[in-house]
Scaffold this motif. Structure first.
Motif, PDB file in Angstrom:
ATOM      1  N   GLN A  65      72.482 -34.720  28.057  1.00  0.00           N
ATOM      2  CA  GLN A  65      72.897 -34.037  29.315  1.00  0.00           C
ATOM      3  C   GLN A  65      74.216 -34.708  29.746  1.00  0.00           C
ATOM      4  OE1 GLN A  65      69.677 -33.832  31.815  1.00  0.00           O
ATOM      5  NE2 GLN A  65      68.999 -31.747  30.930  1.00  0.00           N
ATOM      6  N   LYS A  66      74.179 -36.173  29.807  1.00  0.00           N
ATOM      7  CA  LYS A  66      75.175 -37.177  30.264  1.00  0.00           C
ATOM      8  C   LYS A  66      76.542 -36.855  29.348  1.00  0.00           C
ATOM      9  CE  LYS A  66      77.131 -40.835  32.196  1.00  0.00           C
ATOM     10  NZ  LYS A  66      77.702 -40.964  33.413  1.00  0.00           N
ATOM     11  N   ILE A  67      76.178 -36.712  28.054  1.00  0.00           N
ATOM     12  CA  ILE A  67      77.287 -36.845  27.145  1.00  0.00           C
ATOM     13  C   ILE A  67      77.926 -35.423  27.161  1.00  0.00           C
ATOM     14  CG2 ILE A  67      77.823 -36.293  24.492  1.00  0.00           C
ATOM     15  CD1 ILE A  67      75.556 -38.493  24.119  1.00  0.00           C
ATOM     16  N   ARG A  68      77.354 -34.288  27.460  1.00  0.00           N
ATOM     17  CA  ARG A  68      77.746 -33.110  27.945  1.00  0.00           C
ATOM     18  C   ARG A  68      78.503 -32.997  28.993  1.00  0.00           C
ATOM     19  NH1 ARG A  68      76.830 -29.600  24.205  1.00  0.00           N
ATOM     20  NH2 ARG A  68      74.920 -29.755  23.028  1.00  0.00           N
ATOM     21  N   ARG A  69      78.030 -33.606  30.038  1.00  0.00           N
ATOM     22  CA  ARG A  69      78.747 -33.487  31.346  1.00  0.00           C
ATOM     23  C   ARG A  69      80.160 -34.407  31.060  1.00  0.00           C
ATOM     24  NH1 ARG A  69      73.708 -34.557  33.674  1.00  0.00           N
ATOM     25  NH2 ARG A  69      74.236 -36.852  33.597  1.00  0.00           N
ATOM     26  N   LEU A  70      80.071 -35.568  30.564  1.00  0.00           N
ATOM     27  CA  LEU A  70      81.326 -36.320  30.284  1.00  0.00           C
ATOM     28  C   LEU A  70      82.256 -35.488  29.505  1.00  0.00           C
ATOM     29  CD1 LEU A  70      79.901 -39.772  29.187  1.00  0.00           C
ATOM     30  CD2 LEU A  70      81.273 -39.084  31.304  1.00  0.00           C
ATOM     31  N   MET A  71      81.985 -34.865  28.351  1.00  0.00           N
ATOM     32  CA  MET A  71      82.706 -34.073  27.607  1.00  0.00           C
ATOM     33  C   MET A  71      83.413 -32.888  28.333  1.00  0.00           C
ATOM     34  SD  MET A  71      80.330 -33.897  24.023  1.00  0.00           S
ATOM     35  CE  MET A  71      81.589 -32.964  23.028  1.00  0.00           C
ATOM     36  N   ALA A  82      82.481 -40.006  26.645  1.00  0.00           N
ATOM     37  CA  ALA A  82      81.405 -39.412  25.702  1.00  0.00           C
ATOM     38  C   ALA A  82      81.336 -40.048  24.536  1.00  0.00           C
ATOM     39  CB  ALA A  82      82.113 -37.862  25.649  1.00  0.00           C
ATOM     40  N   THR A  83      82.486 -40.340  23.683  1.00  0.00           N
ATOM     41  CA  THR A  83      82.250 -40.966  22.332  1.00  0.00           C
ATOM     42  C   THR A  83      81.779 -42.235  22.527  1.00  0.00           C
ATOM     43  OG1 THR A  83      84.426 -39.920  21.817  1.00  0.00           O
ATOM     44  CG2 THR A  83      83.753 -41.882  20.726  1.00  0.00           C
ATOM     45  N   ALA A  84      81.691 -43.243  23.747  1.00  0.00           N
ATOM     46  CA  ALA A  84      81.089 -44.341  23.631  1.00  0.00           C
ATOM     47  C   ALA A  84      79.461 -44.110  23.695  1.00  0.00           C
ATOM     48  CB  ALA A  84      81.463 -45.171  24.904  1.00  0.00           C
ATOM     49  N   TRP A  85      79.242 -43.138  24.460  1.00  0.00           N
ATOM     50  CA  TRP A  85      77.796 -42.573  24.564  1.00  0.00           C
ATOM     51  C   TRP A  85      77.217 -42.293  23.435  1.00  0.00           C
ATOM     52  CZ3 TRP A  85      73.911 -42.569  28.411  1.00  0.00           C
ATOM     53  CH2 TRP A  85      74.054 -43.130  29.672  1.00  0.00           C
ATOM     54  N   ILE A  86      78.026 -41.443  22.607  1.00  0.00           N
ATOM     55  CA  ILE A  86      77.630 -41.230  21.279  1.00  0.00           C
ATOM     56  C   ILE A  86      77.414 -41.954  20.449  1.00  0.00           C
ATOM     57  CG2 ILE A  86      78.401 -39.642  19.108  1.00  0.00           C
ATOM     58  CD1 ILE A  86      79.495 -37.742  21.341  1.00  0.00           C
ATOM     59  N   LYS A  87      78.261 -42.981  20.154  1.00  0.00           N
ATOM     60  CA  LYS A  87      78.123 -44.124  19.368  1.00  0.00           C
ATOM     61  C   LYS A  87      76.962 -45.201  19.751  1.00  0.00           C
ATOM     62  CE  LYS A  87      83.014 -44.668  18.012  1.00  0.00           C
ATOM     63  NZ  LYS A  87      84.018 -45.470  17.959  1.00  0.00           N
TER      64      LYS A  87
END
Length: 135
Positions: A106-112, A120-125
């Protein structure tokens, strides 16, 4: 130790509520195993490209993804069958709860959604692909 059905339920629940590996957030394409697998994916209505190296790839976002669920699940490519993100592996190993993993998604989706691609990329990595993916 978790039972196989508990393991499968956690996997299903996280994957069907995430979909980042299929929606183009993580990858621009998915490598296919030869022309036979490419032909199968095209038959299913998915977008496939043949690169100059004659390598076949499934273009992301995947047309088989419907509301974060794979509509071709029984026929998905081998790369999709074998991919396990870091969050899923941690949930399976009871190192991360399903709820914590879903909060990360959810955090990644909100950032995107808010245009914060670098964050978002940092969270994904860090939380989805993991540092080993980049070695």
């Amino acid at each position: 130790m978790a039972s196989k059905s508990d393991h499968d339920q956690k996997t299903s629940s996280l994957c069907t509520r995430c979909g980042l590996c299929c929606d183009g957030s993580l990858f621009s394409d998915v490598e296919l195993k030869g022309s036979s697998e490419a032909d199968s994916m095209e038959f299913l209505g998915l977008e496939v490209e043949e690169e100059e190296s004659h390598r076949h790839v499934l273009i992301q976002p995947c047309r088989g993804l419907k509301k974060r669920c794979c509509s071709i699940y029984a026929h998905r490519p081998e790369s999709c069958r074998t991919f396990v993100c870091l969050a899923l592996e941690q949930v399976r190993q009871n190192e991360l709860s399903l709820e914590e993993a879903l909060r990360i998604v959810q955090k990644i989706r909100r950032l995107m959604a808010s245009g914060q691609k670098a964050s978002a990329t940092a969270w994904i990595k860090t939380h989805i692909l993991g540092p080993a993916f980049f070695d």
